[in-house]
Design a protein around this motif. Sequence first.
Motif, PDB file in Angstrom:
ATOM      1  N   LEU A  98       4.243   4.709  -6.381  1.00 59.76           N
ATOM      2  CA  LEU A  98       5.094   3.530  -6.529  1.00 59.76           C
ATOM      3  C   LEU A  98       4.912   2.565  -5.356  1.00 59.76           C
ATOM      4  O   LEU A  98       4.748   1.358  -5.557  1.00 59.76           O
ATOM      5  CB  LEU A  98       6.558   3.948  -6.659  1.00 59.76           C
ATOM      6  CG  LEU A  98       7.576   2.836  -6.852  1.00 59.76           C
ATOM      7  CD1 LEU A  98       7.253   1.999  -8.080  1.00 59.76           C
ATOM      8  CD2 LEU A  98       8.981   3.428  -6.955  1.00 59.76           C
ATOM      9  N   VAL A  99       4.917   3.093  -4.147  1.00 59.85           N
ATOM     10  CA  VAL A  99       4.717   2.243  -2.964  1.00 59.85           C
ATOM     11  C   VAL A  99       3.334   1.606  -3.011  1.00 59.85           C
ATOM     12  O   VAL A  99       3.178   0.399  -2.781  1.00 59.85           O
ATOM     13  CB  VAL A  99       4.920   3.037  -1.656  1.00 59.85           C
ATOM     14  CG1 VAL A  99       4.500   2.219  -0.445  1.00 59.85           C
ATOM     15  CG2 VAL A  99       6.365   3.478  -1.517  1.00 59.85           C
ATOM     16  N   GLN A 100       2.320   2.383  -3.322  1.00 60.42           N
ATOM     17  CA  GLN A 100       0.953   1.860  -3.383  1.00 60.42           C
ATOM     18  C   GLN A 100       0.831   0.762  -4.429  1.00 60.42           C
ATOM     19  O   GLN A 100       0.223  -0.280  -4.186  1.00 60.42           O
ATOM     20  CB  GLN A 100      -0.024   3.005  -3.698  1.00 60.42           C
ATOM     21  CG  GLN A 100      -1.468   2.602  -3.652  1.00 60.42           C
ATOM     22  CD  GLN A 100      -1.934   2.327  -2.226  1.00 60.42           C
ATOM     23  OE1 GLN A 100      -1.417   2.882  -1.280  1.00 60.42           O
ATOM     24  NE2 GLN A 100      -2.909   1.458  -2.098  1.00 60.42           N
ATOM     25  N   THR A 101       1.430   0.969  -5.592  1.00 60.61           N
ATOM     26  CA  THR A 101       1.383  -0.037  -6.647  1.00 60.61           C
ATOM     27  C   THR A 101       2.099  -1.315  -6.226  1.00 60.61           C
ATOM     28  O   THR A 101       1.594  -2.422  -6.435  1.00 60.61           O
ATOM     29  CB  THR A 101       2.006   0.525  -7.943  1.00 60.61           C
ATOM     30  OG1 THR A 101       1.279   1.696  -8.331  1.00 60.61           O
ATOM     31  CG2 THR A 101       1.968  -0.486  -9.070  1.00 60.61           C
ATOM     32  N   ALA A 102       3.277  -1.163  -5.611  1.00 62.54           N
ATOM     33  CA  ALA A 102       4.032  -2.333  -5.161  1.00 62.54           C
ATOM     34  C   ALA A 102       3.258  -3.110  -4.096  1.00 62.54           C
ATOM     35  O   ALA A 102       3.208  -4.351  -4.131  1.00 62.54           O
ATOM     36  CB  ALA A 102       5.398  -1.904  -4.618  1.00 62.54           C
TER      37      ALA A 102
ATOM     38  N   ALA B  73       4.536  -0.413   9.818  1.00 65.02           N
ATOM     39  CA  ALA B  73       5.909  -0.425  10.316  1.00 65.02           C
ATOM     40  C   ALA B  73       6.927  -0.068   9.240  1.00 65.02           C
ATOM     41  O   ALA B  73       7.876   0.677   9.491  1.00 65.02           O
ATOM     42  CB  ALA B  73       6.238  -1.798  10.899  1.00 65.02           C
ATOM     43  N   ARG B  74       6.766  -0.592   8.032  1.00 61.32           N
ATOM     44  CA  ARG B  74       7.786  -0.429   7.004  1.00 61.32           C
ATOM     45  C   ARG B  74       7.419   0.598   5.945  1.00 61.32           C
ATOM     46  O   ARG B  74       8.235   0.922   5.085  1.00 61.32           O
ATOM     47  CB  ARG B  74       8.058  -1.778   6.337  1.00 61.32           C
ATOM     48  CG  ARG B  74       8.501  -2.878   7.287  1.00 61.32           C
ATOM     49  CD  ARG B  74       9.686  -2.501   8.179  1.00 61.32           C
ATOM     50  NE  ARG B  74      10.820  -2.065   7.389  1.00 61.32           N
ATOM     51  CZ  ARG B  74      11.758  -1.226   7.827  1.00 61.32           C
ATOM     52  NH1 ARG B  74      11.704  -0.763   9.056  1.00 61.32           N
ATOM     53  NH2 ARG B  74      12.735  -0.857   7.055  1.00 61.32           N
ATOM     54  N   GLY B  75       6.209   1.124   5.996  1.00 61.25           N
ATOM     55  CA  GLY B  75       5.760   2.105   5.012  1.00 61.25           C
ATOM     56  C   GLY B  75       6.679   3.304   4.858  1.00 61.25           C
ATOM     57  O   GLY B  75       7.051   3.671   3.727  1.00 61.25           O
ATOM     58  N   PRO B  76       7.078   3.960   5.973  1.00 60.73           N
ATOM     59  CA  PRO B  76       7.972   5.117   5.831  1.00 60.73           C
ATOM     60  C   PRO B  76       9.309   4.768   5.157  1.00 60.73           C
ATOM     61  O   PRO B  76       9.811   5.538   4.331  1.00 60.73           O
ATOM     62  CB  PRO B  76       8.184   5.580   7.269  1.00 60.73           C
ATOM     63  CG  PRO B  76       6.967   5.114   8.001  1.00 60.73           C
ATOM     64  CD  PRO B  76       6.607   3.808   7.352  1.00 60.73           C
TER      65      PRO B  76
END
Length: 173
Positions: free
Chosen positions: A44-48, A22-25
């Motif tokens: 960055l998203v993957q690391t977070a 839901a919030r990935g994009p």
Amino acid sequence: MGEVPRAATVANTSEFDSFVAARGPSLLRTAFLLTGDRQRAEDLVQTALGKTWPRWDSVAAGPREAYVRKVMLTTYIAWWRRRWNGEYPTAALPEQPTTDRDLDQRRDLLTALAALPKGQRAVVVLRYFEDLTEAQTAELLGCTVGTVKSQAARALATLRQCPALAVTEGELR
């Protein structure tokens, strides 16, 4: 010492997956605005998310997105502070030597630098190739400004005596 966070439970795996779907994009859009690069934004998203997963159960349901965004921002700041200088794709290639003479000069210079002791070589590279001040060079090398000056003087004296770097009248431009 603090308590070691336990990994999220199997029951919350579906909650985590639903959150990411839901919030990935939205997270990716924010990361792209921070990094300016699609691949770095994805990293960055993957690391977070990877840092958030072990603490998923301890983060209240309401502020989970805020928590992930905070982790993403602190991770980005850590990357920025490291001053990562990786490779970036470019349409224009950097200038390349055009003649065998240029290649020979580069090889001779690298050979002469390799012959210097490591301390002198580091000083020459930082002072004359990286264009750092004596104080900046001393700070990076963990020595005094006087040491930088003496190492530079010795290195330049050695390089001036190097036959491979000798310039003849015909080579002057």
